[in-house]
Design a protein around this motif. Structure first.
Motif, PDB file in Angstrom:
ATOM      1  N   HIS A 190       1.009  -1.074  -0.060  1.00  0.00           N
ATOM      2  CA  HIS A 190      -0.259  -0.136   0.047  1.00  0.00           C
ATOM      3  C   HIS A 190       0.112   1.189   0.142  1.00  0.00           C
ATOM      4  N   ASN A 229       3.132   3.595   3.698  1.00  0.00           N
ATOM      5  CA  ASN A 229       2.290   3.654   4.654  1.00  0.00           C
ATOM      6  C   ASN A 229       3.762   3.387   5.751  1.00  0.00           C
ATOM      7  N   SER A 231      -3.699   2.641  15.026  1.00  0.00           N
ATOM      8  CA  SER A 231      -3.598   3.061  13.742  1.00  0.00           C
ATOM      9  C   SER A 231      -3.349   2.652  12.513  1.00  0.00           C
ATOM     10  N   HIS A 232      -3.042   1.889  12.651  1.00  0.00           N
ATOM     11  CA  HIS A 232      -3.038   1.368  11.297  1.00  0.00           C
ATOM     12  C   HIS A 232      -2.709  -0.651  11.430  1.00  0.00           C
ATOM     13  N   LYS A 254     -15.436  13.128  20.273  1.00  0.00           N
ATOM     14  CA  LYS A 254     -14.081  13.127  19.929  1.00  0.00           C
ATOM     15  C   LYS A 254     -13.767  11.977  20.669  1.00  0.00           C
ATOM     16  N   LYS A 283     -12.409   7.503  18.469  1.00  0.00           N
ATOM     17  CA  LYS A 283     -11.877   6.924  16.591  1.00  0.00           C
ATOM     18  C   LYS A 283     -12.892   6.126  16.412  1.00  0.00           C
ATOM     19  N   LEU A 284     -13.282   6.550  15.533  1.00  0.00           N
ATOM     20  CA  LEU A 284     -14.340   4.918  14.766  1.00  0.00           C
ATOM     21  C   LEU A 284     -13.801   4.095  13.785  1.00  0.00           C
ATOM     22  N   GLY A 338     -11.605   1.661  11.676  1.00  0.00           N
ATOM     23  CA  GLY A 338     -11.712   0.707  10.492  1.00  0.00           C
ATOM     24  C   GLY A 338     -12.219   1.829   9.066  1.00  0.00           C
ATOM     25  N   PHE A 339     -12.383   3.300   9.794  1.00  0.00           N
ATOM     26  CA  PHE A 339     -12.715   3.696   9.440  1.00  0.00           C
ATOM     27  C   PHE A 339     -11.695   5.432   8.879  1.00  0.00           C
ATOM     28  N   HIS A 370      -8.871   7.477   6.582  1.00  0.00           N
ATOM     29  CA  HIS A 370      -7.413   6.960   5.923  1.00  0.00           C
ATOM     30  C   HIS A 370      -6.627   7.767   5.933  1.00  0.00           C
ATOM     31  N   ARG A 371      -5.275   8.356   5.666  1.00  0.00           N
ATOM     32  CA  ARG A 371      -4.634   9.375   5.666  1.00  0.00           C
ATOM     33  C   ARG A 371      -4.881   9.748   3.878  1.00  0.00           C
ATOM     34  N   ARG A 377     -10.286  -1.312  -1.606  1.00  0.00           N
ATOM     35  CA  ARG A 377     -10.374  -2.581  -1.186  1.00  0.00           C
ATOM     36  C   ARG A 377     -11.109  -3.383   0.121  1.00  0.00           C
ATOM     37  N   ARG A 420     -15.444  15.463   6.974  1.00  0.00           N
ATOM     38  CA  ARG A 420     -14.084  15.000   7.183  1.00  0.00           C
ATOM     39  C   ARG A 420     -13.240  13.609   6.685  1.00  0.00           C
ATOM     40  N   ASN A 450     -12.131   1.825   5.826  1.00  0.00           N
ATOM     41  CA  ASN A 450     -11.294   1.155   5.010  1.00  0.00           C
ATOM     42  C   ASN A 450     -11.285  -0.510   5.260  1.00  0.00           C
ATOM     43  N   ASP A 473      -9.965  -2.582   7.131  1.00  0.00           N
ATOM     44  CA  ASP A 473     -10.167  -3.276   8.410  1.00  0.00           C
ATOM     45  C   ASP A 473     -11.369  -2.681   8.855  1.00  0.00           C
ATOM     46  N   ARG A 516       1.359  -8.520   3.906  1.00  0.00           N
ATOM     47  CA  ARG A 516       1.926  -7.129   3.591  1.00  0.00           C
ATOM     48  C   ARG A 516       3.649  -7.422   4.054  1.00  0.00           C
TER      49      ARG A 516
HETATM   50  C1  SDX Z   1      -4.185   1.107   7.659  1.00  0.00           C
HETATM   51  O1  SDX Z   1      -1.606   4.618   5.021  1.00  0.00           O
HETATM   52  C2  SDX Z   1      -2.150   2.921   4.762  1.00  0.00           C
HETATM   53  O2  SDX Z   1      -1.656   2.860   3.420  1.00  0.00           O
HETATM   54  C3  SDX Z   1      -2.627   2.274   6.104  1.00  0.00           C
HETATM   55  C4  SDX Z   1      -3.496   0.738   5.285  1.00  0.00           C
HETATM   56  C5  SDX Z   1      -2.276   0.254   4.446  1.00  0.00           C
HETATM   57  O3  SDX Z   1      -2.244  -0.612   3.441  1.00  0.00           O
HETATM   58  O4  SDX Z   1      -1.384   0.169   5.467  1.00  0.00           O
HETATM   59  O5  SDX Z   1      -4.229   1.433   4.454  1.00  0.00           O
HETATM   60  C6  SDX Z   1      -3.720  -0.030   6.573  1.00  0.00           C
HETATM   61  O6  SDX Z   1      -3.553   1.282   8.189  1.00  0.00           O
HETATM   62  C7  SDX Z   1      -5.885   1.671   7.401  1.00  0.00           C
HETATM   63  C8  SDX Z   1      -6.117   2.510   8.801  1.00  0.00           C
HETATM   64  C9  SDX Z   1      -6.402   2.282  10.167  1.00  0.00           C
HETATM   65  N1  SDX Z   1      -6.653   2.497  11.189  1.00  0.00           N
HETATM   66  C10 SDX Z   1      -8.068   3.142  11.404  1.00  0.00           C
HETATM   67  O7  SDX Z   1      -8.535   2.441  10.905  1.00  0.00           O
HETATM   68  C11 SDX Z   1      -7.959   3.826  12.492  1.00  0.00           C
HETATM   69  C12 SDX Z   1      -9.353   4.500  12.628  1.00  0.00           C
HETATM   70  N2  SDX Z   1      -8.562   5.400  11.569  1.00  0.00           N
HETATM   71  C13 SDX Z   1      -8.046   6.831  12.098  1.00  0.00           C
HETATM   72  O8  SDX Z   1      -7.420   6.997  13.160  1.00  0.00           O
HETATM   73  C14 SDX Z   1      -7.230   7.943  11.216  1.00  0.00           C
HETATM   74  O9  SDX Z   1      -8.793   8.205  10.175  1.00  0.00           O
HETATM   75  C15 SDX Z   1      -6.288   7.837   9.974  1.00  0.00           C
HETATM   76  C16 SDX Z   1      -4.832   7.095  11.769  1.00  0.00           C
HETATM   77  C17 SDX Z   1      -6.111   6.443   9.632  1.00  0.00           C
HETATM   78  C18 SDX Z   1      -6.056   8.748   9.460  1.00  0.00           C
HETATM   79  O10 SDX Z   1      -5.305   9.637  10.189  1.00  0.00           O
HETATM   80  P1  SDX Z   1      -5.137  11.291   9.889  1.00  0.00           P
HETATM   81  O11 SDX Z   1      -4.981  11.099   8.207  1.00  0.00           O
HETATM   82  O12 SDX Z   1      -4.033  11.803  10.190  1.00  0.00           O
HETATM   83  O13 SDX Z   1      -6.331  12.386   9.978  1.00  0.00           O
HETATM   84  P2  SDX Z   1      -5.905  12.996  11.061  1.00  0.00           P
HETATM   85  O14 SDX Z   1      -5.694  12.056  12.114  1.00  0.00           O
HETATM   86  O15 SDX Z   1      -5.512  14.649  11.348  1.00  0.00           O
HETATM   87  O16 SDX Z   1      -7.967  12.677  10.632  1.00  0.00           O
HETATM   88  C19 SDX Z   1      -8.473  14.056  10.454  1.00  0.00           C
HETATM   89  C20 SDX Z   1     -10.113  14.251  10.772  1.00  0.00           C
HETATM   90  C21 SDX Z   1      -9.735  14.215  12.771  1.00  0.00           C
HETATM   91  O17 SDX Z   1     -10.653  15.364  13.200  1.00  0.00           O
HETATM   92  P3  SDX Z   1     -10.978  17.293  13.778  1.00  0.00           P
HETATM   93  O18 SDX Z   1      -9.846  17.243  14.444  1.00  0.00           O
HETATM   94  O19 SDX Z   1     -10.469  17.063  12.073  1.00  0.00           O
HETATM   95  O20 SDX Z   1     -11.978  17.501  13.937  1.00  0.00           O
HETATM   96  O21 SDX Z   1     -10.896  13.375  11.260  1.00  0.00           O
HETATM   97  C22 SDX Z   1     -11.066  13.074  12.223  1.00  0.00           C
HETATM   98  C23 SDX Z   1     -10.098  13.848  13.695  1.00  0.00           C
HETATM   99  O22 SDX Z   1     -10.461  13.481  14.305  1.00  0.00           O
HETATM  100  N3  SDX Z   1     -10.565  10.934  12.067  1.00  0.00           N
HETATM  101  C24 SDX Z   1     -11.213  10.360  12.708  1.00  0.00           C
HETATM  102  C25 SDX Z   1     -11.490   9.122  12.227  1.00  0.00           C
HETATM  103  N4  SDX Z   1     -10.445   9.257  11.137  1.00  0.00           N
HETATM  104  C26 SDX Z   1      -9.925  10.737  11.038  1.00  0.00           C
HETATM  105  N5  SDX Z   1     -13.095  10.714  13.702  1.00  0.00           N
HETATM  106  C27 SDX Z   1     -14.182   9.902  14.106  1.00  0.00           C
HETATM  107  N6  SDX Z   1     -13.340   7.891  13.600  1.00  0.00           N
HETATM  108  C28 SDX Z   1     -12.314   8.307  12.647  1.00  0.00           C
HETATM  109  N7  SDX Z   1     -12.136   7.072  12.789  1.00  0.00           N
END
Ligand code: SDX
Length: 426
Positions: A229, A232, A263-264, A294, A297-298, A300-301, A303-304, A312, A353, A358, A360, A385
């Motif tokens: 991916h 990452n 987070s990953h 806040k 976090k949700l 599985g929702f 993504h950067r 996927r 947002r 995603n 997961d 991976r």
């Molecule tokens: C993987 O990078 C990759 O490619 C990873 C991956 C791979 O195949 O290698 O795709 C695999 O890691 C998928 C992601 C799995 N993680 C999760 O499902 C954990 C929940 N997701 C979050 O932790 C978050 O979405 C991230 C870490 C995945 C991405 O975070 P970012 O890009 O750093 O974004 P951010 O934290 O700056 O969020 C922007 C806004 C924020 O709100 P505000 O401060 O603007 O008010 O969105 C909010 C965040 O609080 N937000 C969420 C959220 N994810 C972001 N709010 C609620 N639930 C969420 N899941």
């Protein structure tokens, strides 16, 4: 598009070349900027930084596109096999029938572990998290292959890649069997890659094990979805560790450690535990309010990179339905997941947002239905991976401009001051 950017700071201007990709964003080349300006660029979390040039995987986050060497992930998941995708990621092209047969033979005949290695697992408590075991075991495997330290030898790099792809299922299955107190199962050369893994995980000496083609296909497809991916967090970890010339097995162990984070890759376990905590559709509104407040976090929702559906996740959802139907399982958590997805996708908090499911989000329900405990979910992610990690590591070594990764910083700590004895402190 112009071929340079000009940055003006005070009375000075700096021309920065713009490098073009075959698709996706071009880059502003700042490699000489510090030398010319005595200024660093600043990008913690690398939200706007390309760390390398690569030809392996391309993601268009806005369009929800994922390509491996140009091939869309949904086509590979539907038509290819995990080992064929391994060949594609490592070598750049889909193999001919002859190339595939040779590649599959190489992998098959590297699946066994050194007999002495099995005692390594005995050092863990039975309740050790399998990801802790994987991090330790894969790192320890570097002690068995001193020849792989010669990372500048392309042949050694290829053998390391084959050994890692081949042995990860054997190690992962041992981590699982050890945690549930079952005897280790030796790989069988007549089985396919995913059949072999499922047999090593679920067969018992007391009876013959019969492969289930639907579960084998689902496992293989899940491995394809998790194979690579782009840059990452865990892949960047492997590249950075590898840039010092460290043993490739130790670099993969570093990637496993990074993937474990919630987070990953750890999100698949967290997402299922979240669905279990919600429990019923009726509890969804209160839980979603907690997300908006806040409190959490949700999982599985979001993504950067993806600011649209993770392609996927769609294939994962389809696989989830197939597995549950094949097994005749009516998992109430699937209903909770689907309703939660519907609620989130219609709520401005998530829409604003750009938070979508995603990979997961549905993987946990599928893997649990297949018989894996939640603490094995990220192990399966790491197993799959590994080919992405080692392909990116190999590509880094094939780059003549390779340098050890060494980021700088914005220092905001104490400026120089003299040591003071106790009596002069406080
Ligand atoms: C993987 O990078 C990759 O490619 C990873 C991956 C791979 O195949 O290698 O795709 C695999 O890691 C998928 C992601 C799995 N993680 C999760 O499902 C954990 C929940 N997701 C979050 O932790 C978050 O979405 C991230 C870490 C995945 C991405 O975070 P970012 O890009 O750093 O974004 P951010 O934290 O700056 O969020 C922007 C806004 C924020 O709100 P505000 O401060 O603007 O008010 O969105 C909010 C965040 O609080 N937000 C969420 C959220 N994810 C972001 N709010 C609620 N639930 C969420 N899941």
């Amino acid at each position: 598009m112009t071929d340079k950017a000009t940055l003006t700071i005070g009375d000075k201007s700096y021309d920065l070349p713009i490098l073009k990709g075959s698709t996706g964003p071009d880059v502003v080349d700042v490699r000489k900027f510090y030398g010319d300006s005595d200024l660093f660029t600043f990008d913690p979390g690398f939200t706007s930084t390309a760390s390398c040039e690569s030809k392996i995987t391309y993601i268009d986050g806005d369009a929800g596109i994922l390509l491996h060497r140009g091939y869309p992930i949904d086509q590979l998941a539907e038509k290819s096999s995990f080992l064929e995708v391994c060949h594609l990621l490592l070598n750049g092209e889909l193999p001919t029938a002859e190339e595939f047969a040779k590649f599959e033979h190489n992998i098959t005949y590297h699946t066994m572990l050194h007999a002495q290695f099995d005692s390594f697992f005995q050092g863990f408590r039975r309740d050790a998290h399998p990801m802790a075991i994987m991090t330790g075991a894969v790192g320890a495997l570097s002690a068995f292959y001193a020849d792989s330290l010669n990372v500048d030898d392309p042949k050694q790099r290829e053998i390391s890649a084959h050994r890692l792809i081949a042995k990860m299922p054997t190690i992962a299955a041992r981590a699982f069997q050890y945690s549930v107190g079952r005897p280790f199962v030796t790989p069988r050369n007549e089985l396919s890659y995913s059949e072999n893994f499922l047999r090593m995980c679920f067969s018992v000496p007391a009876e013959d094990w019969v492969p289930n083609p639907v579960l084998t296909r689902a496992m293989d497809r899940i491995f394809i979805l998790h194979a690579d991916h782009e840059q990452n967090a865990s892949t960047s970890t492997v590249r950075l560790a590898g840039s010092s010339g460290a043993h490739p097995f130790a670099c993969i162990a570093a990637g496993i450690a990074c993937l474990w984070g919630p987070s990953h890759g750890g999100a698949n376990q967290e997402a299922l535990e979240m669905l279990e905590e919600i429990g019923t559709v009726e509890n969804i509104p209160a839980y979603v309010q907690g997300v908006k407040d806040k409190k959490y976090k949700l999982m599985g929702f979001g993504h950067r990179v993806y600011k649209n559906f993770d392609p996927r996740a769609k294939v994962m959802q389809k696989t989830c339905y197939e597995v549950l139907e094949q097994l005749g399982i009516n998992d109430p958590l699937l209903e909770v997941a689907m309703e939660l997805e519907k609620v989130a996708l219609s709520d401005p908090y998530f829409i604003d947002r750009k938070l979508y499911p995603n990979i997961d989000f549905y993987s946990g329900i599928t893997l649990r239905a297949m018989g894996f405990p939640t603490n094995m979910f990220t192990v399966l992610f790491a197993l799959a991976r590994t080919v992405g990690w080692i392909s990116q590591w190999k590509e880094m070594f094939e780059d003549p401009s390779r340098k050890i990764g060494r980021p700088r910083q914005l220092y905001t700590g104490a400026t120089q001051r003299d040591y003071a004895p106790f009596e002069n402190r406080g």
